[in-house]
Write an enzyme that holds these catalytic residues in place. Structure first.
Site, mmCIF file in Angstrom:
data_model
loop_
_atom_site.group_PDB
_atom_site.id
_atom_site.type_symbol
_atom_site.label_atom_id
_atom_site.label_comp_id
_atom_site.label_asym_id
_atom_site.label_seq_id
_atom_site.Cartn_x
_atom_site.Cartn_y
_atom_site.Cartn_z
ATOM 1 N N GLU A 185 -36.944 3.196 18.468
ATOM 2 C CA GLU A 185 -35.625 3.420 19.050
ATOM 3 C C GLU A 185 -35.298 2.259 19.982
ATOM 4 O O GLU A 185 -34.655 1.314 19.580
ATOM 5 C CB GLU A 185 -35.562 4.765 19.776
ATOM 6 C CG GLU A 185 -34.175 5.072 20.284
ATOM 7 C CD GLU A 185 -33.773 6.526 20.151
ATOM 8 O OE1 GLU A 185 -34.589 7.355 19.756
ATOM 9 O OE2 GLU A 185 -32.599 6.826 20.464
ATOM 10 N N GLU B 166 -39.009 12.123 28.884
ATOM 11 C CA GLU B 166 -37.672 12.291 28.309
ATOM 12 C C GLU B 166 -37.168 13.716 28.460
ATOM 13 O O GLU B 166 -35.983 13.951 28.668
ATOM 14 C CB GLU B 166 -37.720 11.935 26.815
ATOM 15 C CG GLU B 166 -36.410 12.164 26.093
ATOM 16 C CD GLU B 166 -36.399 11.565 24.701
ATOM 17 O OE1 GLU B 166 -37.493 11.407 24.124
ATOM 18 O OE2 GLU B 166 -35.302 11.256 24.204
HETATM 19 C C1 RAM Z 1 -31.974 9.828 22.424
HETATM 20 C C2 RAM Z 1 -32.106 8.706 23.383
HETATM 21 C C3 RAM Z 1 -31.302 8.818 24.640
HETATM 22 C C4 RAM Z 1 -30.114 9.714 24.510
HETATM 23 C C5 RAM Z 1 -29.651 9.886 23.099
HETATM 24 C C6 RAM Z 1 -28.479 10.807 22.965
HETATM 25 O O1 RAM Z 1 -32.435 9.439 21.178
HETATM 26 O O2 RAM Z 1 -33.445 8.508 23.690
HETATM 27 O O3 RAM Z 1 -32.064 9.223 25.743
HETATM 28 O O4 RAM Z 1 -29.101 9.168 25.302
HETATM 29 O O5 RAM Z 1 -30.672 10.327 22.273
#
Ligand code: RAM
Length: 943
Positions: free
Chosen positions: A502, A795
């Protein structure tokens, strides 16, 4: 007697003179566009800033002089002057724009600064600083884009991983080189060397931009690298973001790579100046030769393979025969503009020794580095020729001690080293990076030691000069985890994560974290660079994309709360550094974005339910990863972000003298907020929505959970953005507090609401509750992460729980352990706990207003390294006393809020306040407010 008096008097006089001398202002740090003596910039009016120091108090600058000359020697004469401001009456000590003679390509600009203080006493001249100009015109570039097609011979692999090409050219120089400058860039990444020595300390240069629109070059002074006579210049080219694997597999289909081009390219121009004024230019062109080398492949996401048996000893020196090397091809290059790199290139900032080595399976060793970070590992091994060492990376371990790699998704993150079998071999990969705490090594023939693996963390070389510590060890760890997360993700662009497939510059995450990031480090240059990425990724009809750069030209993804980062992050940056240049260069883009919003909201002036059906996912991402039963209505969030954008656009327009525009945005703001309140907020101050309008909410992210207006994030955002009139703000505050109470005073916000929570509570007089939440260790909380082994910010609130481990199936989908969004709590440590804020833009009028909260902290030490110098707020409390040490930079002033108890006294440096030096301003609630000038102060009060 007379004689004695005379001696006495002269002692006093001497003493006061030397005291004055001590109090004199001296110039400390000088920067040009945020760098100390940068080379190769292309801003025609670079911004000069300086900090000052003095032992005295209330020290101010009343005038300054800047003298710029094209030769260092000329600074003491009146020759070769490019700019001399003379004595200019002005208090400005930052962002002074060069306004001298027009600057030429390659020009050297030496300069010095002096100032006059409040008594009109001149300081000494500063040390000489400098900057140099890069290549300002396209026609300055004589070099040609070159490349070399290599072939991926590993047919067994499912991935396409071609070897990085090695390029070289020999040339001769005449005697007496005065100066040699290398201007270089690559589509992909370059590593340049001259006569066998790597040039510069940067990694993955020239970084990531939308190469179709913009490519950056770097400038290096290479005078000391050159030999008289024969020389060789070498280059290794990596695929990096240009041709390698980038982003999530699902978004970068069908090949998942080559998003900008098939093969990396090099553009290199070495300009040599001799003492006699003659010049030579060595450029990349058809005369260069190329070959494959020991690097089998090198990919950002997948890792690197290296066969030491294929090394080309001395390949980048003159002591090498390149007869078997092949001609290069002329690369198509790019139509994009070529510009000097304005940001902070990636560099190593530390080295980490393992704290533990385990062997969960026979001959599989795991090195625990004790810290999650982004970078790579250095390998040190001894073995036989062709022994193959495989190195894998992970952030966490499974319960049985195995490396956990499910959350890396498509990123293979594996490095391979094939030994040549000659004594101790030390190897570091190139053109890749991994996010990890644990390193798994297989293929070793003997038991490893702690020397076998060394962690090499790197990231954008932004100065982290601020600090925060307190009496709470868990809080200190939480803060350190934020700093490591910022280090790991400020990698060329502000990325969401450093480990999985990512690593994109997601706008939502950045806008939430940006003030935390600004408190922690000097990111003026880093942001300036990224704002160009944001503009390049903006859609023609106005909305900002969900991430920048946007390597997928066809993808149309925008989301409320994410796209406003395009105005919010520039605004925050302006507020921290008083950098109006950022507003000016971004203004056209921001107004285009606002026009889009204004048009879209035209019918209602705000966004009623289901207004964002066109966004993807439908409604946008909303309060992403929240813990509520029903989602906060995306349209409430969208409306509030739109309104906040109007408000700050009004302020930014005013800051660059566009008063009409400022009034225009302000009027729209007022209209929008009152229509919004009428629609969404009932008399009781409660957010209400018509859920039925969303129907089954098909297409909305987790839409099946239904929607509500009544969440922590809704109230926290309305309060934090200061959208509500006082009476409604109070009611909203009550709802927020009630919702928290129903949730055991634990947060339920997702990433779009979390930054607001603690400051919002603080602003309604509930810093006690903010402290309680901040210091919790139950699930979900930041303390819970620390309790469960976090060394960076996770996260998700539930990235790991003892009951569910790594969150089952979710782990493989989206579960980063190094993600800064939830780290946005850390702005509160500076803004409210230490209480360091700016009244204006750029911390010239400072506020020091510590919030003691529930008094769970007894000691706090915070330093914010502002553009004017260090601002310190350190306090301690015991049962009855509050002590505060404050440091305010020269040429700034502060309103200091001292908590006190009715009838209690306030002392400064042990004595009663001297009203001539420290002005009492007012009582405000539980505070006494004083106005102070620069200097160090020690306040004490009874509480
Ligand atoms: C995830 C990303 C990020 C977020 C988006 C919508 O994949 O890591 O943190 O902003 O999604």
């Amino acid at each position: 007697m007379k004689k004695i008096t005379l001696i006495f008097l002269s002692i006093i006089l001497l003493h006061s003179c030397s005291k004055e001398a001590e109090d004199n202002i001296s110039i400390s740090k000088i920067t040009v566009n945020y760098f100390e003596s940068p080379i190769g910039i292309d801003d025609p009016n670079p911004s000069i800033s300086w900090t000052m120091s003095s032992n005295g108090r209330n020290k101010k600058q009343t005038a300054y002089q800047i003298k710029v000359a094209s030769l260092k020697e000329s600074l003491n004469t009146d020759d070769n002057t490019l700019w001399d401001t003379g004595k200019l009456v002005s208090a400005q000590n930052s962002q002074v724009r060069y306004a001298g003679k027009e600057l030429q390509s390659g020009q050297h600009c030496y300069f010095k600064v002096r100032i006059w203080d409040e008594n009109d006493v001149a300081s000494s001249w500063s040390e000489v600083s400098m900057w140099t100009m890069g290549l300002l015109n396209k026609s300055d570039w004589k070099a040609k884009w070159i490349g070399y097609k290599t072939t991926d011979k590993n047919k067994k692999d499912t991935l396409h991983l071609p070897p990085p090409p090695y390029l070289r050219k020999s040339f001769t120089t005449k005697a007496n080189v005065k100066n040699a400058t290398l201007y270089v860039t690559a589509l992909g990444a370059f590593e340049m060397s001259l006569n066998g020595k790597k040039i510069g300390e940067d990694f993955l240069t020239p970084g990531w931009s939308d190469y179709n629109k913009r490519i950056y070059y770097k400038t290096y002074n290479v005078t000391s690298h050159l030999n008289e006579g024969e020389n060789t210049i070498g280059a290794i080219l990596g695929d990096a973001w240009y041709a390698g694997y980038v982003g999530p597999k699902v978004l970068s289909k069908p090949r998942n790579r080559e998003l900008y081009g098939l093969h990396p390219g090099l553009l290199s121009q070495l300009e040599i100046e001799y003492d006699n004024g003659e010049k030579d230019i060595i450029t990349s062109d058809e005369s260069w030769k190329a070959n494959e080398g020991p690097l089998i492949y090198a990919d950002l996401l997948m890792g690197v393979a290296y066969n030491a048996n294929s090394e080309l000893p001395n390949w980048n020196t003159t002591n090498y025969d390149d007869k078997d090397w092949k001609p290069v091809f002329i690369h198509k290059g790019t139509e994009g503009v070529i510009q000097a790199y304005p940001g902070n290139s990636i560099q190593v900032y530390d080295e980490i020794e393992p704290i533990e080595i385990t062997e969960p399976k026979k001959d599989t060793y795991i090195f625990n580095l004790g810290q999650n970070f982004a970078g790579h590992a250095r390998l040190q091994v001894k073995g036989n020729k062709n022994d193959t060492i495989v190195i894998r990376f992970g952030e966490r371990l499974h319960d049985d001690g195995r490396l956990m790699t499910e959350n890396l998704r498509f990123a293979r993150a594996t490095d391979t080293y094939i030994l040549k079998g000659e004594g101790t071999e030390v190897w570091e990969p190139k053109f890749t990076y991994h996010g990890f705490q644990y390193v798994e090594v297989t293929g070793l023939k003997t038991k490893p030691s702690k020397k076998t693996i060394t962690g090499i963390p790197f990231g954008s070389s932004i100065p982290f000069e601020s600090s925060f510590t307190s009496s709470d060890e868990v809080l200190n760890k939480m803060y350190q985890n934020v700093v490591w997360t910022q280090h790991s993700n400020f990698m060329e662009v502000p990325t969401d994560s450093p480990q999985r497939d990512e690593r994109l510059g997601w706008l939502g995450d950045v806008q939430i974290f940006s003030r935390s990031a600004l408190y922690n480090a000097n990111i003026g240059a880093f942001n300036t660079k990224w704002f160009a990425d944001v503009r390049d990724a903006q859609y023609d009809n106005g909305p900002y994309a969900v991430f920048a750069p946007r390597p997928y030209p066809k993808l149309v993804w925008y989301s409320p709360g994410w796209m406003e980062a395009g105005v919010m992050v520039p605004y925050n940056t302006y507020k921290f550094y008083n950098d109006t240049k950022i507003i000016e260069s971004h203004y056209e883009s921001m107004t285009r974005f606002m026009d889009y919003h204004i048009e879209k909201s035209k019918a209602h002036k705000f966004y009623p339910e289901h207004s964002w059906a066109d966004a993807k996912p439908e409604g946008g991402f909303g309060d992403w990863l929240s813990m509520t039963d029903k989602h906060l209505s995306h349209d409430i969030l969208a409306s509030m972000h739109y309104q906040y954008a109007l408000k700050i656009m009004s302020e930014m327009s005013g800051a660059i003298g566009k008063q009409e525009k400022a009034n225009y945005y302000e009027a729209l703001y007022n209209e929008s907020v009152s229509a919004f309140i009428k629609h969404y907020i009932d008399e009781d101050g409660k957010f209400q929505i018509d859920e039925a309008v969303y129907g089954k909410a098909k297409g909305y992210f987790e839409g099946e959970r239904g929607f509500t207006g009544h969440t922590q994030s809704a109230y926290a955002t309305a309060i934090y953005f200061d959208l509500l009139p006082p009476e409604l703000k109070e009611k909203a505050g009550k709802h927020l507090v009630d919702l928290l109470a129903e949730n055991n005073n634990l947060p339920s916000s997702g990433i779009l609401g979390i930054r607001q929570l603690l400051p919002a509570l603080s602003s309604i007089g509930r810093s006690d509750l903010a402290y309680e939440i901040l210091l919790k260790k139950d699930y979900p909380s930041w303390g819970f992460q620390v309790k469960n082994g976090a060394t960076t910010i996770w996260e998700r609130w539930n990235s790991y729980t003892p009951e569910d481990g790594f969150n089952g199936e979710m782990n493989a989908k989206m579960n980063s352990f190094n993600h800064y969004a939830f780290g946005a709590f850390s702005q509160f440590l500076f803004s409210d706990i230490a209480g360091i804020k700016t009244k204006d833009a750029g911390f010239k009028n400072i506020v020091i207003k510590p919030k003691l909260g529930n008094k769970a902290l007894t000691d706090v030490n915070a330093k914010y390294a502002s553009i004017n110098g260090d601002i310190v707020s350190s306090w301690s409390i015991d049962d009855s006393n509050f002590n505060l040490e404050v440091e305010i930079p020269v040429n700034t002033k502060a309103s200091v809020y001292i908590p006190f108890k009715e009838g209690g006294v306030v002392l400064e440096s042990g004595s009663e306040i001297d009203s001539k030096l420290i002005k009492f301003v007012k009582h405000e609630g539980d505070y006494k407010v004083y106005e102070i000038g620069s200097g160090s102060y020690k306040f004490q009060s009874e509480i």
